[in-house]
Structure formats: C-alpha cells, structure tokens
Design an enzyme around this catalytic site. Structure first.
Site, PDB file in Angstrom:
ATOM      1  N   GLU A  92       0.822  -1.219   0.000  1.00  0.00           N
ATOM      2  CA  GLU A  92       0.000   0.000   0.000  1.00  0.00           C
ATOM      3  C   GLU A  92       0.854   1.267   0.000  1.00  0.00           C
ATOM      4  O   GLU A  92       1.972   1.277   0.511  1.00  0.00           O
ATOM      5  CB  GLU A  92      -0.917  -0.009   1.220  1.00  0.00           C
ATOM      6  CG  GLU A  92      -1.999  -1.066   1.081  1.00  0.00           C
ATOM      7  CD  GLU A  92      -2.922  -1.139   2.289  1.00  0.00           C
ATOM      8  OE1 GLU A  92      -4.065  -1.588   2.109  1.00  0.00           O
ATOM      9  OE2 GLU A  92      -2.518  -0.755   3.402  1.00  0.00           O
ATOM     10  N   CYS A 105       3.523   8.681   0.504  1.00  0.00           N
ATOM     11  CA  CYS A 105       4.179   7.852   1.516  1.00  0.00           C
ATOM     12  C   CYS A 105       4.369   6.472   0.899  1.00  0.00           C
ATOM     13  O   CYS A 105       3.392   5.745   0.696  1.00  0.00           O
ATOM     14  CB  CYS A 105       3.267   7.816   2.749  1.00  0.00           C
ATOM     15  SG  CYS A 105       3.823   6.696   4.030  1.00  0.00           S
ATOM     16  N   CYS A 112       6.759  -6.469   6.738  1.00  0.00           N
ATOM     17  CA  CYS A 112       7.977  -6.064   7.450  1.00  0.00           C
ATOM     18  C   CYS A 112       8.371  -7.194   8.375  1.00  0.00           C
ATOM     19  O   CYS A 112       7.518  -7.858   8.945  1.00  0.00           O
ATOM     20  CB  CYS A 112       7.708  -4.795   8.260  1.00  0.00           C
ATOM     21  SG  CYS A 112       9.179  -4.186   9.120  1.00  0.00           S
ATOM     22  N   CYS A 116       7.324  -4.856  15.190  1.00  0.00           N
ATOM     23  CA  CYS A 116       7.124  -3.927  16.311  1.00  0.00           C
ATOM     24  C   CYS A 116       5.727  -4.177  16.891  1.00  0.00           C
ATOM     25  O   CYS A 116       4.770  -4.407  16.138  1.00  0.00           O
ATOM     26  CB  CYS A 116       7.290  -2.480  15.851  1.00  0.00           C
ATOM     27  SG  CYS A 116       8.955  -2.178  15.219  1.00  0.00           S
ATOM     28  N   CYS A 119       2.476  -2.129  15.584  1.00  0.00           N
ATOM     29  CA  CYS A 119       2.358  -1.752  14.162  1.00  0.00           C
ATOM     30  C   CYS A 119       1.568  -2.782  13.359  1.00  0.00           C
ATOM     31  O   CYS A 119       1.838  -3.986  13.432  1.00  0.00           O
ATOM     32  CB  CYS A 119       3.775  -1.599  13.610  1.00  0.00           C
ATOM     33  SG  CYS A 119       3.843  -1.359  11.829  1.00  0.00           S
ATOM     34  N   GLY A 157       7.176  -1.580   5.657  1.00  0.00           N
ATOM     35  CA  GLY A 157       8.549  -2.062   5.579  1.00  0.00           C
ATOM     36  C   GLY A 157       9.574  -1.183   6.246  1.00  0.00           C
ATOM     37  O   GLY A 157       9.298  -0.044   6.646  1.00  0.00           O
ATOM     38  N   SER A 189      12.217   7.048   6.873  1.00  0.00           N
ATOM     39  CA  SER A 189      11.980   6.728   8.282  1.00  0.00           C
ATOM     40  C   SER A 189      12.515   5.344   8.598  1.00  0.00           C
ATOM     41  O   SER A 189      12.328   4.395   7.826  1.00  0.00           O
ATOM     42  CB  SER A 189      10.471   6.766   8.557  1.00  0.00           C
ATOM     43  OG  SER A 189      10.186   6.277   9.858  1.00  0.00           O
ATOM     44  N   SER A 211      12.751   6.454  14.348  1.00  0.00           N
ATOM     45  CA  SER A 211      11.660   6.069  15.248  1.00  0.00           C
ATOM     46  C   SER A 211      12.208   5.792  16.637  1.00  0.00           C
ATOM     47  O   SER A 211      12.887   4.791  16.853  1.00  0.00           O
ATOM     48  CB  SER A 211      10.953   4.822  14.701  1.00  0.00           C
ATOM     49  OG  SER A 211      10.294   5.145  13.496  1.00  0.00           O
ATOM     50  N   CYS A 330      -0.518   6.701   9.663  1.00  0.00           N
ATOM     51  CA  CYS A 330       0.751   6.088  10.074  1.00  0.00           C
ATOM     52  C   CYS A 330       0.556   4.734  10.716  1.00  0.00           C
ATOM     53  O   CYS A 330      -0.206   4.602  11.664  1.00  0.00           O
ATOM     54  CB  CYS A 330       1.409   6.941  11.152  1.00  0.00           C
ATOM     55  SG  CYS A 330       2.213   8.347  10.513  1.00  0.00           S
TER      56      CYS A 330
HETATM   57  N1  SAH Z   1       9.889   0.900   9.361  1.00  0.00           N
HETATM   58  C1  SAH Z   1      10.067   2.290   9.436  1.00  0.00           C
HETATM   59  C2  SAH Z   1       9.180   3.079   8.498  1.00  0.00           C
HETATM   60  C3  SAH Z   1       7.738   2.705   8.397  1.00  0.00           C
HETATM   61  S1  SAH Z   1       6.702   3.094   9.759  1.00  0.00           S
HETATM   62  C4  SAH Z   1       9.919   2.788  10.863  1.00  0.00           C
HETATM   63  O1  SAH Z   1       9.411   2.041  11.685  1.00  0.00           O
HETATM   64  O2  SAH Z   1      10.371   3.895  11.141  1.00  0.00           O
HETATM   65  C5  SAH Z   1       6.614   4.880   9.741  1.00  0.00           C
HETATM   66  C6  SAH Z   1       6.288   5.477  11.115  1.00  0.00           C
HETATM   67  O3  SAH Z   1       4.960   5.096  11.527  1.00  0.00           O
HETATM   68  C7  SAH Z   1       7.251   4.988  12.216  1.00  0.00           C
HETATM   69  O4  SAH Z   1       7.660   6.050  13.035  1.00  0.00           O
HETATM   70  C8  SAH Z   1       6.364   4.038  12.987  1.00  0.00           C
HETATM   71  O5  SAH Z   1       6.799   3.873  14.306  1.00  0.00           O
HETATM   72  C9  SAH Z   1       5.011   4.722  12.894  1.00  0.00           C
HETATM   73  N2  SAH Z   1       3.890   3.864  13.251  1.00  0.00           N
HETATM   74  C10 SAH Z   1       3.781   2.534  13.098  1.00  0.00           C
HETATM   75  N3  SAH Z   1       2.574   2.099  13.549  1.00  0.00           N
HETATM   76  C11 SAH Z   1       1.916   3.190  13.998  1.00  0.00           C
HETATM   77  C12 SAH Z   1       0.623   3.413  14.554  1.00  0.00           C
HETATM   78  N4  SAH Z   1      -0.226   2.422  14.708  1.00  0.00           N
HETATM   79  N5  SAH Z   1       0.274   4.673  14.898  1.00  0.00           N
HETATM   80  C13 SAH Z   1       1.130   5.703  14.685  1.00  0.00           C
HETATM   81  N6  SAH Z   1       2.348   5.561  14.150  1.00  0.00           N
HETATM   82  C14 SAH Z   1       2.753   4.328  13.810  1.00  0.00           C
HETATM   83 FE1  SF4 Z   2       8.363  -2.551  10.520  1.00  0.00          FE
HETATM   84 FE2  SF4 Z   2       8.441   0.077  11.027  1.00  0.00          FE
HETATM   85 FE3  SF4 Z   2       6.210  -1.377  11.522  1.00  0.00          FE
HETATM   86 FE4  SF4 Z   2       8.386  -1.714  13.027  1.00  0.00          FE
HETATM   87  S1  SF4 Z   2       7.141   0.159  12.847  1.00  0.00           S
HETATM   88  S2  SF4 Z   2       7.103  -3.350  12.172  1.00  0.00           S
HETATM   89  S3  SF4 Z   2      10.011  -1.460  11.546  1.00  0.00           S
HETATM   90  S4  SF4 Z   2       7.110  -0.971   9.526  1.00  0.00           S
END
Ligand code: SAH
Ligand code: SF4
Length: 343
Positions: A92, A105, A112, A116, A119, A157, A189, A211, A330
């Site tokens: 996406e 974006c 991924c 985390c 996420c 990712g 990011s 992050s 996000c």
């Molecule tokens: N993998 C990379 C980039 C993709 S995520 C990373 O983790 O940085 C992009 C941003 O969205 C990151 O800062 C991540 O922590 C944030 N993010 C992920 N899940 C989220 C959520 N449910 N609500 C708000 N931000 C989130």
């Molecule tokens: Fe992957 Fe970023 Fe999501 Fe962590 S926050 S699972 S590194 S996409």
C-alpha cells in the site's frame, strides 16, 4: 519467449549497459532516462529521439514495466490509499494532499520482518522486498504523479532492510538525469540499524526520521524488538558521525501511547539522550490497530508532552494523522492478503 526485463527502475549506469548491448552510444542512456523519469512514458513508441532499430531492439528484449495500481480508497480528508500488487505481494501507498504540498508515503517492502508490537504492518508479517522500480511505481503510477512535491519512505517495511533498492530509488528521484527532485523533499523513516544507517547516511543526502518511541532501552525493546541488537546507543553514535542541517534534517519520531510513554521522566530522558544532536521531534498520536491493546492519546496529552519537550529545548511538532477512516494513517498500512482486492 524470453522474460522481458523492465527498464523502469534502472539507474543511468544500467541504462548505459542496455545501450551498449543494443549497439548504441552511451549518451542514448540519458535520453532513455529522460523518457522514463521525466516524461513518464508507457511505450517505446513515445521515445521520439530514439532510433527505430533501437526501439525495435528494446521492444524485443525489454518492457517499461508500469504496474498499474489495483484500486484506491479515498478518505473524507482527501488522503488516498493505493493498493499495488508487486512480485513480493500486496503493498500500500498513501497520498496526502495539502495546501502547499502533496506528499506520497511509499512502501519499501511488502510487509515487514521487524514485528514492532504496535504496528499493523509488523503484525501482518513479511512477504518480500520491493525493487527500486516498484518503489518508484508508487510515485509515477498514481493519479497525482504530476503534483507530488514530497516523498516519505514511511509506508510498509523497513527501508534499511532493503537498503540497495531504496538507495537506487533515491538516486533516480534526485539525479538530474532522473526526476531531479531536491533531496530535501525526501525523508526516510527507520527504526535504525546502525551499520546500514551509517552506509545510508554516507551514500545519500535525504532527510532522516528515526523512530524513537522511548528513551529507555528496556521500554523501547518492548515496542521495537530490534532494539535488542540495534541499541539506541549505537544508533546515536552513528548519527553523531554525520551532519544534519536545514537541508538534511534529522527528526526523531515519537509515537505517544496513552498512559505509557509521555511522563515528565520520559521528557527529561529524551532531553538528556538527544541533547548534542541537531534534531527535532515529531510527536505522532498512536493510531489504534484492531486486536492490539495500545491506545490513542487525547489531544491534551499530546499538547502537554509537546510543551515538556519544548522546555527541554527541542523544536517539537505534532503530526496530524490523515486518512484514518480508510486505514491510511501512520502504521495502519497492512495490505491484508486475506482481503484481496475486487478487480
Ligand atoms: N519501518 C520504518 C518506516 C515505516 S513506519 C519505521 O518504523 O520507522 C513509519 C512510522 O509510523 C514509524 O515512526 C512508525 O513507528 C510509525 N507507526 C507505526 N505504527 C503506527 C501506529 N499504529 N500509529 C502511529 N504511528 C505508527
Ligand atoms: Fe516494521 Fe516500522 Fe512497523 Fe516496526 S514500525 S514493524 S520497523 S514498519
């Protein structure tokens, strides 16, 4: 029949090799790059200054490769979420229109592998890496291609886990023979994988968003399991080796989880941790993901924490999450394969 190789996604060096194989002079590569990355053509016939025999040669051995998106949904705020199907799987992309800018974006992987705990992408597992061409298709292949002013690698990712393709896509976007976008309009990011981060910062000059989510290693590891072998200490050591300024910005992204990581103690520790870095902080209100227990904070919590960080001397902004009603905000991109598109 031979499988046709896609030209879209090749850098100048690779296009030069194509030209040499087709018995052309090297300079023809710049013409190809112009048609691909500035004119966004979808057929060889449109390449007006390319000779007819070379066009025929290209036609026989190569394709341009434009994966059309499968569908999009549109939020009440105008944000669009596009669904693509690449070799690795569903992916996406979000397009966020604004008064002064249109941001796209992009995803760097399908899924991924870092898992985390908060996420949606992480919860869906990993299907594979995207090629540079597939990363670029998310820009060139959407309806707003012409309007895009800013690009963030914040979709599905972990960009540093697919470093070479991400670097190549940035090269194509920023070089004069490519799209010629200013690197200051691109932000990547990452959770920060120190060795790859160092390479990334040495080989590109785009902005970085790191992050953070907690200044405490024992709390960060619960959120980002990769913290275990990619410590904040090592990440900061790498960041200190490189220069950041108003062209190449360093931002720390900090998701605020209600009742978890927005105390005075957190603000103080962040102040201590980041004090010698020329960085700003971007607070992101957590977007709730079904089946995960983390909660979104109310806006007064965001404002309070912002003030505390400002007292620590940081420039701090709050990201207003767009496209929540279509799960484009996000961390909500999941490209659920159990929910395939209706074509
Ligand atoms: N993998 C990379 C980039 C993709 S995520 C990373 O983790 O940085 C992009 C941003 O969205 C990151 O800062 C991540 O922590 C944030 N993010 C992920 N899940 C989220 C959520 N449910 N609500 C708000 N931000 C989130
Ligand atoms: Fe992957 Fe970023 Fe999501 Fe962590 S926050 S699972 S590194 S996409």
């Amino acid at each position: 029949m031979n499988k046709l190789l896609p030209l879209f996604g090749m850098n100048l060096f690779e296009l030069e090799e194509v030209c040499l194989k087709g018995e052309q002079k090297k300079f023809v590569a710049k013409q190809l790059a112009h048609w691909l990355y500035q004119k966004n053509v979808s057929s060889f016939e449109e390449m007006k200054n390319v000779s007819a025999p070379f066009k025929a040669y290209l036609q026989e051995n190569y394709c341009i490769h434009r994966s059309k998106y499968l569908r999009y949904s549109e939020s009440v705020d105008g944000t669009r979420k596009y669904l693509f199907h690449f070799e690795a799987g569903y992916t996406e992309t979000a397009m966020i229109p604004g008064e002064k800018r249109t941001t796209v974006c992009v995803s760097s992987q399908s899924g991924c592998r870092f898992g985390c705990s908060f996420c949606a992408t992480g919860a869906g597992g990993f299907s594979g890496h995207l090629t540079a061409g597939e990363i670029l298709e998310q820009i060139y292949g959407i309806d707003e291609n012409q309007e895009i002013s800013n690009i963030v690698y914040m979709g599905m990712g972990e960009p540093l886990d697919n470093l070479q393709e991400v670097l190549k896509s940035i090269e194509i976007l920023t070089e004069n023979w490519g799209r010629a976008i200013s690197p200051s309009r691109i932000t990547v990011s990452t959770i920060g994988l120190p060795a790859k981060l160092d390479e990334f910062l040495a080989k590109s000059n785009v902005s970085l968003a790191l992050s953070l989510h907690s200044p405490f290693p024992e709390e960060r590891v619960e959120l980002i399991p990769a913290q275990k072998s990619n410590s904040l200490e090592d990440i900061i050591r790498v960041l200190k080796k490189h220069k950041f300024n108003q062209h190449r910005r360093l931002t720390f992204e900090y998701i605020v989880f209600k009742g978890k990581n927005h105390s005075y103690k957190h603000a103080r520790a962040i102040g201590e941790l980041l004090k010698s870095l020329n960085a700003r902080i971007n607070l992101i209100p957590y977007n709730e993901v079904p089946a995960l227990t983390f909660q979104s904070p109310e806006s007064y919590i965001m404002n309070q924490f912002k003030k505390e960080l400002e007292l620590q001397g940081f420039i701090c902004t709050v990201r207003n999450s767009r496209g929540q009603d279509i799960e484009a905000a996000c961390g909500m991109l999941a490209a659920k394969e159990n929910n395939p598109p209706s074509e």
